[in-house]
Design a protein around this motif. Structure first.
Motif, PDB file in Angstrom:
ATOM      1  N   ILE A  79       5.294  -1.987  -9.555  1.00 32.61           N
ATOM      2  CA  ILE A  79       4.619  -0.751  -8.696  1.00 32.61           C
ATOM      3  C   ILE A  79       3.754  -1.683  -7.563  1.00 32.61           C
ATOM      4  N   PRO A  80       3.624  -1.390  -6.231  1.00 39.11           N
ATOM      5  CA  PRO A  80       2.738  -2.073  -5.484  1.00 39.11           C
ATOM      6  C   PRO A  80       1.081  -1.745  -5.658  1.00 39.11           C
ATOM      7  N   VAL A  81       0.182  -2.786  -5.494  1.00 38.11           N
ATOM      8  CA  VAL A  81      -0.975  -2.682  -5.713  1.00 38.11           C
ATOM      9  C   VAL A  81      -1.956  -2.548  -4.444  1.00 38.11           C
ATOM     10  N   LEU A  82      -2.705  -1.616  -4.207  1.00 42.20           N
ATOM     11  CA  LEU A  82      -3.205  -1.629  -2.862  1.00 42.20           C
ATOM     12  C   LEU A  82      -4.882  -1.612  -3.247  1.00 42.20           C
ATOM     13  N   ASP A  83      -5.660  -2.527  -2.534  1.00 39.46           N
ATOM     14  CA  ASP A  83      -6.906  -2.463  -2.602  1.00 39.46           C
ATOM     15  C   ASP A  83      -7.740  -1.523  -1.872  1.00 39.46           C
ATOM     16  N   LEU A  84      -8.007  -0.257  -2.648  1.00 38.22           N
ATOM     17  CA  LEU A  84      -8.601   0.685  -2.031  1.00 38.22           C
ATOM     18  C   LEU A  84      -9.871   0.593  -1.337  1.00 38.22           C
ATOM     19  N   SER A  85     -10.598  -0.570  -1.634  1.00 38.05           N
ATOM     20  CA  SER A  85     -11.980  -1.046  -0.902  1.00 38.05           C
ATOM     21  C   SER A  85     -11.568  -1.260   0.458  1.00 38.05           C
ATOM     22  N   GLU A  86     -10.560  -2.352   0.486  1.00 44.26           N
ATOM     23  CA  GLU A  86     -10.302  -2.780   1.885  1.00 44.26           C
ATOM     24  C   GLU A  86      -9.584  -1.895   2.682  1.00 44.26           C
ATOM     25  N   ALA A  87      -8.723  -0.919   2.065  1.00 42.80           N
ATOM     26  CA  ALA A  87      -7.943   0.163   2.834  1.00 42.80           C
ATOM     27  C   ALA A  87      -9.003   1.161   3.750  1.00 42.80           C
ATOM     28  N   ILE A  88     -10.091   1.293   2.956  1.00 44.65           N
ATOM     29  CA  ILE A  88     -11.141   2.108   3.757  1.00 44.65           C
ATOM     30  C   ILE A  88     -12.095   1.547   4.436  1.00 44.65           C
TER      31      ILE A  88
END
Length: 312
Positions: free
Chosen positions: A70-79
């Motif tokens: 599963i790909p993992v996204l850094d939600l903090s950096e994404a916003i």
């Protein structure tokens, strides 16, 4: 963390009653954020991640969870916030979720609790903040605002989706027939609205937009009070399930209970997946369910409806 999502049956019973449960979490500050529990598969301590070559650092790597990569996204950096340092990833948590037929995990600093509330308590963000943000709704809790992030917008920025409808579906004949019809779409996500508008208008359809269920209901009620035959004025309504103030299930139930518009053709669509939606669609009396977002799937639903109307 595994026990935080255990009460699935209780959550299922709430749907259709304009209620929802939010999983509260935090990023790099004290600000609390929320995500609908129904989009969450599980919450777990972040395991060791496998790095991948990438163009964006938002994708932190891959996690191997229960036999699935599963790909993992850094939600903090994404916003637009500072990224979580690699040295601190193992102290953080993964929220494994399903969106638009994708399974992915969001890396977050902390997971708080599950909050039971009503959709009519979830409000659209103030118009004054503009549209250049990832905020889709806000909710007041314990004297502070909880922000609900527009994950669909984030994913659209990372994984851009085509809005082009195939010519073998939207044929010249279909486009000619479509010019006679208007579709009402209802969705609180700006990216979802934009995707549908582009696809539908490219077919020749006229499109009316509502930003949430309450707005759509007020529009339909106003037309009905002016003796407009809503069921023929609009070829169909395509409504999201999760929306501030009034969800798609409640909107559909209210349409079906009003004799001035109960024959309206209603399709519910959602980034939520699974057979659960199909059963709920039948329960509230909608005419079908459509998973987000594939322009050809959307077009096929519209073409089927146009053909049905022409055969009357």
């Amino acid at each position: 963390m595994s026990g935080i999502l255990d009460s699935v049956n209780l959550r299922t019973q709430m749907v259709g009653q304009n209620r929802l449960e939010l999983l509260l979490f935090g990023l790099e500050t004290d600000q609390r954020y929320g995500i609908n529990v129904f989009k969450v598969r599980e919450v777990l301590q972040c395991p060791s991640l496998t790095e991948v070559p990438r163009k964006t650092t938002v994708i932190k790597g891959m996690a191997h969870i229960r036999g699935e990569t599963i790909p993992v996204l850094d939600l903090s950096e994404a916003i637009g916030r500072p990224p979580i340092p690699e040295s601190e990833e193992r102290t953080c948590f993964l929220i494994v979720a399903e969106y638009n037929k994708r399974t992915l995990a969001f890396l977050v600093r902390r997971v708080d609790r599950i909050l039971n509330t009503n959709w009519d308590q979830i409000m659209a963000p103030p118009a004054e903040i503009g549209s250049d943000n990832y905020l889709t709704a806000v909710f007041e809790y314990e004297g502070k605002l909880i922000e609900i992030i527009d994950v669909e917008q984030i994913l659209a920025d990372i994984y851009p989706a085509s809005t082009i409808v195939s010519d073998d579906i939207a044929t010249k004949e279909v486009r000619t027939q479509a010019e006679q019809h208007r579709v009402l779409i209802c969705d609180d996500s700006q990216v979802a609205r934009t995707q549908m508008i582009r696809s539908l208008e490219s077919m020749g359809l006229k499109v009316t937009v509502a930003n949430n269920g309450r707005e759509a209901w007020n529009l339909l009620k106003d037309l009905a009070e002016r003796d407009v035959d809503v069921a023929t004025h609009f070829l169909m309504l395509i409504s999201d399930l999760e929306m501030p103030e009034m969800d798609g299930y409640t909107l559909t139930s209210m349409i079906r209970s009003d004799t001035r518009m109960d024959k309206m053709h209603v399709i519910l669509h959602s980034s939520l997946s699974g057979g659960f939606n199909v059963s709920m669609v039948k329960k509230v009396g909608a005419d079908g369910f459509l998973a987000k977002f594939n322009p050809d799937d959307l077009a096929k639903v519209v073409v089927k409806r146009i053909n049905a109307v022409n055969q009357r």
